[in-house]
Design an enzyme around this catalytic site. Sequence first.
Site, mmCIF file in Angstrom:
data_model
loop_
_atom_site.group_PDB
_atom_site.id
_atom_site.type_symbol
_atom_site.label_atom_id
_atom_site.label_comp_id
_atom_site.label_asym_id
_atom_site.label_seq_id
_atom_site.Cartn_x
_atom_site.Cartn_y
_atom_site.Cartn_z
ATOM 1 C CG ASP A 183 3.356 -24.040 45.024
ATOM 2 O OD1 ASP A 183 3.366 -24.419 44.091
ATOM 3 O OD2 ASP A 183 3.994 -23.481 45.945
ATOM 4 C CG ASP A 205 4.380 -17.792 48.809
ATOM 5 O OD1 ASP A 205 4.853 -19.020 48.907
ATOM 6 O OD2 ASP A 205 4.010 -17.399 47.621
ATOM 7 C CB SER A 244 2.214 -23.219 40.917
ATOM 8 O OG SER A 244 2.122 -21.823 41.583
ATOM 9 C CG ASP A 269 10.474 -21.473 43.424
ATOM 10 O OD1 ASP A 269 9.402 -21.588 42.886
ATOM 11 O OD2 ASP A 269 10.406 -21.880 44.570
HETATM 12 C C1 GLA Z 1 7.026 -23.186 45.976
HETATM 13 C C2 GLA Z 1 6.884 -21.887 44.975
HETATM 14 C C3 GLA Z 1 7.252 -20.770 45.707
HETATM 15 C C4 GLA Z 1 6.827 -20.730 46.975
HETATM 16 C C5 GLA Z 1 7.288 -21.967 47.832
HETATM 17 C C6 GLA Z 1 6.408 -21.983 49.321
HETATM 18 O O1 GLA Z 1 8.563 -23.537 45.657
HETATM 19 O O2 GLA Z 1 7.427 -22.093 43.703
HETATM 20 O O3 GLA Z 1 6.956 -19.527 44.713
HETATM 21 O O4 GLA Z 1 5.516 -20.546 46.926
HETATM 22 O O5 GLA Z 1 6.732 -23.035 47.174
HETATM 23 O O6 GLA Z 1 6.860 -23.027 49.880
#
Ligand code: GLA
Length: 411
Positions: free
Chosen positions: A135, A56, A167, A196
Amino acid sequence: MRVPPMGWLAWERYRCDIDCDHDPKNCISENLFMEMADRLSEDGWRELGYVYVNIDDCWSSMKRDDNGRLQADPKRFPGGIHKLARYMHDRGLKLGIYGDMGTHTCGGYPGTTLDKIELDAQTFADWEVDMFKFDGCYSNATEQEQGYPLMSKALNATGRPIAYSCSWPAYQGGLPPKVNYTQLGEICNLWRNYGDIQDSWDSVLNIINWFFDNQDVLVSAAGPGKWNDPDMLIAGDFGLSMEQSRSQMAIWAIMAAPLFMSNDLCTINSGARSILQNKIAIGINQDPMGIQGRRILKEKSGIDVYWRPLSKNASALVFFSRRNDMPYRYQTTLSKLNYTTGSYQIYDAFTEKTMTLKDSTSFVVSVNPTGVVMWYVSAPAKRNIRQFYRGGRLQGSLFDDDENAISPVFL
Ligand code: GLA
């Protein structure tokens, strides 16, 4: 991506703490991702379908290289991402990576602005990456409207099959008219609709409520190749009891959700492991028909009933308790749950018990506080019509069973 993807994703459990020095005694391999890959391939996960190891945020250097390409942080990823992809592929696993449509990632690392989309897609393909999460921090709705479809085209243009996790809807409230699920199904393989997940039951329950309160929009958006993503599985972490871990697993299976665990597979306890490795729950999640299930009842007693149609005329049922007093005895019949006349074989996912139930038979399930009972329900057995005819005459109705007169079956 004909069935929901399964694997492991770093974010919920590790955030930016991905260089392993958080607990060196658990880290035998060069880095966290190799360590999790070893566990997935040696501890029975891969055979069950958990094949993705997904990086991630916070993986990259703060600066692009001289050619403008993203580059991995040399300290965290000596040898770079390509080496990691080869490590996964050598073990029958796949590698996922993260980027952000915008000027920066949510964690403040370099983002992918519109002019960098093709270059970054090609970079990930060159590294032999298998999945890409895009994202949406630090971009506006107009930029996202251009960027997400453009990235889909750019990934396809590389010629490498790369699963595309968007996302986008989560940044636009998750609902029409701002979100166009028809378009998402055409350009993305999975998408985050909502906020999240965190390591708590509150967070899991909040996600469950949002997804089922909006099921009329969401269920029709999903299908083979296109999945709603309610975020990671957190069983094996710190926030959920065993009952709550079962509930998350069961309801994620009903939702046809991607199953990405975010936990420490080196130290996971046997209870959480057996929930995450439950073959019936996984089988339901991975059903080839790929129809997302629904909440069919929300009872005043605090019991919800969830249902998902499965291939071979089978189905899944989940009885879930929102109560916090004690195990609740929920009494019903399959016909009250919209099952047609017949005799059904039931497999309980967590007790592994099997039983036969007629549609009209009254039964009781005992559902623990914040827990579930999960069933795989086989197609109704064909009745032997002959037994109802004697001397050419029908002996009573096919279905005039008298079990409602006797006490309910306690399951
Ligand atoms: C966002 C996404 C999370 C993660 C964070 C990383 O909040 O929704 O799933 O990837 O960023 O900074």
